[in-house]
Design a protein around this motif. Structure first.
Motif, PDB file in Angstrom:
ATOM      1  N   LEU A 245       0.832  -1.203   0.000  1.00  0.00           N
ATOM      2  CA  LEU A 245       0.000   0.000   0.000  1.00  0.00           C
ATOM      3  C   LEU A 245       0.868   1.255   0.000  1.00  0.00           C
ATOM      4  O   LEU A 245       0.600   2.212  -0.741  1.00  0.00           O
ATOM      5  N   ILE A 246       1.906   1.243   0.812  1.00  0.00           N
ATOM      6  CA  ILE A 246       2.819   2.390   0.878  1.00  0.00           C
ATOM      7  C   ILE A 246       3.503   2.606  -0.465  1.00  0.00           C
ATOM      8  O   ILE A 246       3.641   3.739  -0.941  1.00  0.00           O
ATOM      9  N   GLN A 247       3.935   1.509  -1.100  1.00  0.00           N
ATOM     10  CA  GLN A 247       4.598   1.620  -2.398  1.00  0.00           C
ATOM     11  C   GLN A 247       3.713   2.338  -3.419  1.00  0.00           C
ATOM     12  O   GLN A 247       4.163   3.215  -4.148  1.00  0.00           O
ATOM     13  N   VAL A 248       2.428   1.975  -3.445  1.00  0.00           N
ATOM     14  CA  VAL A 248       1.519   2.577  -4.417  1.00  0.00           C
ATOM     15  C   VAL A 248       1.170   4.006  -4.014  1.00  0.00           C
ATOM     16  O   VAL A 248       1.114   4.905  -4.859  1.00  0.00           O
ATOM     17  N   ALA A 249       0.940   4.222  -2.731  1.00  0.00           N
ATOM     18  CA  ALA A 249       0.562   5.564  -2.265  1.00  0.00           C
ATOM     19  C   ALA A 249       1.652   6.589  -2.527  1.00  0.00           C
ATOM     20  O   ALA A 249       1.368   7.766  -2.757  1.00  0.00           O
ATOM     21  N   MET A 250       2.908   6.165  -2.506  1.00  0.00           N
ATOM     22  CA  MET A 250       4.026   7.097  -2.639  1.00  0.00           C
ATOM     23  C   MET A 250       4.547   7.216  -4.075  1.00  0.00           C
ATOM     24  O   MET A 250       5.545   7.878  -4.323  1.00  0.00           O
ATOM     25  N   VAL A 251       3.849   6.587  -5.025  1.00  0.00           N
ATOM     26  CA  VAL A 251       4.280   6.661  -6.428  1.00  0.00           C
ATOM     27  C   VAL A 251       4.247   8.110  -6.910  1.00  0.00           C
ATOM     28  O   VAL A 251       3.211   8.779  -6.833  1.00  0.00           O
ATOM     29  N   PRO A 252       5.369   8.632  -7.438  1.00  0.00           N
ATOM     30  CA  PRO A 252       5.415  10.031  -7.862  1.00  0.00           C
ATOM     31  C   PRO A 252       4.986  10.275  -9.309  1.00  0.00           C
ATOM     32  O   PRO A 252       4.620  11.389  -9.660  1.00  0.00           O
ATOM     33  N   ASN A 253       5.045   9.223 -10.160  1.00  0.00           N
ATOM     34  CA  ASN A 253       4.710   9.420 -11.573  1.00  0.00           C
ATOM     35  C   ASN A 253       4.361   8.078 -12.220  1.00  0.00           C
ATOM     36  O   ASN A 253       4.504   7.011 -11.620  1.00  0.00           O
ATOM     37  N   LYS A 254       3.915   8.141 -13.479  1.00  0.00           N
ATOM     38  CA  LYS A 254       3.479   6.940 -14.186  1.00  0.00           C
ATOM     39  C   LYS A 254       4.627   5.970 -14.449  1.00  0.00           C
ATOM     40  O   LYS A 254       4.425   4.755 -14.481  1.00  0.00           O
TER      41      LYS A 254
END
Length: 356
Positions: A245-254
Motif C-alpha cells: 500500500l505504501i509503495q503505491v501511495a508514494m508513487v510520484p509518476n506513471k
C-alpha cells in the motif's frame, strides 16, 4: 525572509497570531485564550480594508533637451483595470479587472462564524497576512472531535486563505488533525469535497457565506469520518500488505507505477525506494503506530503515510511543510492512501495496482 509575514511599521508588529504555541518562525502575537472573531482579526493585524481605485497613466514631453523643461501630459484613465489599495497603509496590493469583487478580511471571519450561527463553537487557532497584506490565512478548530477506538482522537479544523492581489481564488479546506501524534490528515470523503474555491466575482461574498454547506461540513460528515476510521481500525492488514500500500501511495509518476506493475523493482529510483522504506519503518516502529487502533490495522496503514509527512520527512522550513500538507505532495499522497484504504476495506484485496 521565508515566512513573508506582513510587518506593520506603525506598531512594530508582524501580522500573525497563534493560540498558546509559537509558530515555527517565532514571530507574531501569542495569546493564551481562544479569541472571538473580533479579537482574532485585531490580533492578526487583519483589521484593514481594501478599495478598488481607478488606474491612470501619464507621460511627459520635452522639446528642449533640458530635463527641467518636461511637460506633463494630462492623466489618462486605464479602462477596465483597477488597483486594489490597502486603505491604512496606501499600499497597492494588486491590479484587478472590472469584474473583480473584493472580499474583505472581516468577510472571511464571517464564513467561520456562519458555521455555528455566530456562537462560541469556532476556536480560532492562527491567522495572519503575507507580503503587504495581499494574502491572508485563517485556521480554526470546529466544534467536537472524531473518536477512533478508545484513545485515538481526531480534531476537526478548517483552513481558509484569500488574496487581494488578483491572483488565486478564495480557498477553504477541511482538515482533521490527529491529536495523539499531531498527524495531519487530508481525507476527502467520497460524495463530499474537502475543499472549495470561490472566484472573486460579484457573487463571491454570498457564496462564501454558504461555503460550509457546499463543503458538507456538518455533524453528518464527522459521523461518516468516524464510521470510516473506526471500521478501518478493525480491518486487519499484514505487514506485506502495508508495504505494498505504501509503495503505491508514494508513487510520484506513471513511470514508477509502470515499473511497479511490471515487477521491475531494480529500475525504481533510489529516492523513491528510500522514501518507501522510511514510511514503512514509521509504520512498524512509531509509538503511535502501536496503539490498539493502528497496530496491524488499515487505519494504521493510512496513518503511516500521513504520519511520515507530518513527523518524519524533512522540509526546507515550516512554511514548506505547511504548504505540502495543505495543498501539495503530502495532501496528494494522503488522498491516494485514503482511496487505497477505502477500496481495500471493501474488497479486502492486496491487488492495489489494479484498484481505481
Amino acid at each position: 525572509m521565508a515566512h513573508n509575514l506582513n510587518f506593520n511599521a506603525d506598531n512594530n508588529e508582524y501580522a500573525f497570531f497563534s493560540v498558546k504555541q509559537r509558530a515555527w518562525h517565532g514571530l507574531g502575537k501569542i495569546v493564551e485564550q481562544y479569541p472571538t472573531s473580533a479579537e482574532a482579526i485585531k490580533y492578526a493585524g487583519l483589521d484593514y480594508t481594501v478599495e478598488k481605485r481607478p488606474l491612470f497613466t501619464f507621460d511627459t514631453e520635452n522639446h528642449t533637451g533640458d530635463p527641467d523643461s518636461d511637460i506633463l501630459i494630462p492623466e489618462i484613465e486605464v479602462p477596465n483595470y483597477f488597483a486594489n489599495v490597502r486603505t491604512d497603509t496606501e499600499k497597492v496590493l494588486g491590479v484587478v479587472g472590472k469584474d473583480y469583487q473584493i472580499v474583505q478580511n472581516i468577510d472571511a471571519f464571517e464564513f467561520f462564524d456562519a458555521i455555528v450561527g455566530g456562537g462560541d463553537g469556532i476556536l480560532y487557532e492562527t491567522a495572519g497576512a503575507l507580503g503587504n497584506g495581499e494574502r491572508i490565512f485563517i485556521t480554526a478548530k470546529l466544534p467536537g472531535y472524531i473518536r477512533v477506538g478508545k484513545d485515538d482522537f481526531i480534531e476537526k479544523y478548517l483552513f481558509l486563505t484569500t488574496s487581494h492581489d488578483g491572483f488565486g481564488s478564495i480557498t477553504a479546506a477541511f482538515t482533521p488533525i490527529r491529536i495523539v501524534c499531531n498527524n495531519t490528515l487530508n481525507a476527502a470523503m467520497r460524495n463530499h469535497t474537502d475543499a472549495i474555491k470561490i472566484r472573486h466575482t460579484a457573487s463571491a461574498n454570498d457564496r462564501l457565506k454558504q461555503a460550509h454547506k457546499l463543503m458538507g461540513i456538518s455533524n453528518n460528515l464527522a459521523d461518516e469520518l468516524k464510521d470510516v476510521f473506526n471500521h478501518w481500525s478493525k480491518v486487519r492488514i499484514t505487514d506485506a500488505e502495508v508495504k505494498k500500500l505504501i509503495q503505491v501511495a508514494m508513487v510520484p509518476n506513471k513511470e514508477v507505477l509502470n515499473n511497479l506493475m511490471a515487477g521491475k523493482n531494480d529500475e525504481l529510483s533510489t529516492t523513491y525506494t528510500n522514501i518507501v522504506d522510511k514510511v514503512y519503518e514509521y509504520a512498524m516502529s512509531s509509538p503511535t503506530q502501536q496503539m490498539e487502533t493502528t497496530a496491524g490495522t488499515l487505519f494504521g496503514a493510512y496513518s503511516s503515510v500521513t504520519g511520515y509527512f507530518q513527523n518524519v520527512r524533512n522540509y526546507k522550513d515550516g512554511e514548506a511543510k505547511f504548504k505540502s500538507i495543505i495543498e501539495g505532495t503530502a495532501k496528494q499522497r494522503a488522498q491516494t492512501a485514503f482511496d487505497l484504504c477505502s477500496d481495500f476495506s471493501k474488497h479486502l484485496t492486496t491487488n492495489f495496482l489494479t484498484l481505481n
